[in-house]
Design an enzyme around this catalytic site. Sequence first.
Site, PDB file in Angstrom:
ATOM      1  N   GLU A 183      17.712  73.608 -79.101  1.00 11.16           N
ATOM      2  CA  GLU A 183      16.674  73.979 -79.902  1.00 11.16           C
ATOM      3  C   GLU A 183      16.576  73.048 -81.177  1.00 11.16           C
ATOM      4  O   GLU A 183      17.878  72.509 -81.471  1.00 11.16           O
ATOM      5  CB  GLU A 183      17.211  75.228 -80.435  1.00 11.16           C
ATOM      6  N   SER A 227      26.737  73.375 -79.394  1.00 16.45           N
ATOM      7  CA  SER A 227      26.246  71.914 -79.483  1.00 16.45           C
ATOM      8  C   SER A 227      27.170  70.986 -78.715  1.00 16.45           C
ATOM      9  O   SER A 227      26.703  70.012 -77.995  1.00 16.45           O
ATOM     10  CB  SER A 227      25.739  71.400 -80.938  1.00 16.45           C
ATOM     11  N   ASP A 248      21.644  74.987 -74.916  1.00 21.66           N
ATOM     12  CA  ASP A 248      22.576  75.298 -75.925  1.00 21.66           C
ATOM     13  C   ASP A 248      22.356  76.705 -76.364  1.00 21.66           C
ATOM     14  O   ASP A 248      23.360  77.138 -77.113  1.00 21.66           O
ATOM     15  CB  ASP A 248      22.803  74.220 -77.143  1.00 21.66           C
ATOM     16  N   GLY A 280      26.564  82.273 -78.080  1.00 20.68           N
ATOM     17  CA  GLY A 280      27.718  82.468 -79.297  1.00 20.68           C
ATOM     18  C   GLY A 280      27.139  82.223 -80.513  1.00 20.68           C
ATOM     19  O   GLY A 280      25.725  81.847 -80.935  1.00 20.68           O
ATOM     20  N   GLY A 334      30.467  76.270 -81.469  1.00 20.86           N
ATOM     21  CA  GLY A 334      30.992  74.886 -80.953  1.00 20.86           C
ATOM     22  C   GLY A 334      29.823  74.886 -79.481  1.00 20.86           C
ATOM     23  O   GLY A 334      30.174  73.931 -78.847  1.00 20.86           O
TER      24      GLY A 334
END
Length: 220
Positions: free
Chosen positions: A32, A15, A78, A8, A13
Amino acid sequence: MPVIVLAGMIASGKSTVSARLAKELGSKLMIEPVDQNPILPLYYKDKEKYAFLLQIYFLNERFKLIKEALTNNKNVLDRSIYEDELFTRINLMEGNISQVEYDTYADLLANMLEEIKDMPKKFPDLLVYLDISFDKFLDNLAKRGRDFEQIDLSTEKGQKDLAYFKTLHKEYQSWYENYSYSDKIAIDMNKYDVNCEQDWQEVFAMIMEAFDKSLCKEDK
């Protein structure tokens, strides 16, 4: 245990969702290291100069992460290598990289994806796409407070940044629709605040339902 990858827009959102998801599953969270990325602030200052270098940097980092995730078979990412090409293509569309640079990148990515097929686990179990409106994205971006991400519309650079994000937001939907490496689910993040426990439990239930369906397909 599953390997689940998030996708996304930045500030969608990922994380928060990935951290809470990993905690619920008792899984390793693989993120990351954005704040330790030495190229990202340079990229926001001069996209044409640093776009190709940034994409190669991200590609290498995401390749390392997906290899580790598919080897351990117990991870939440993520962001993953599977959406990496989207950012490079947008930079091509925006004139930040040349066609030769894009072709070089695409060839390297294809080689990496072929190598991934030889891993103990070949693909993730599920992709979770966090979808937000462009207005919500701008609001979240401002709240994050990272100086190099802020958009100053009074400057030419700010106008270019806005155009870049608009293009990226528009292209994300078609990217999600064409994603085919694993089962997938899209969650409308305009409806949920995952810092709210009730909202989080609803989002978590949707993710687990999609994951259970993917397992049923594997058993057939």
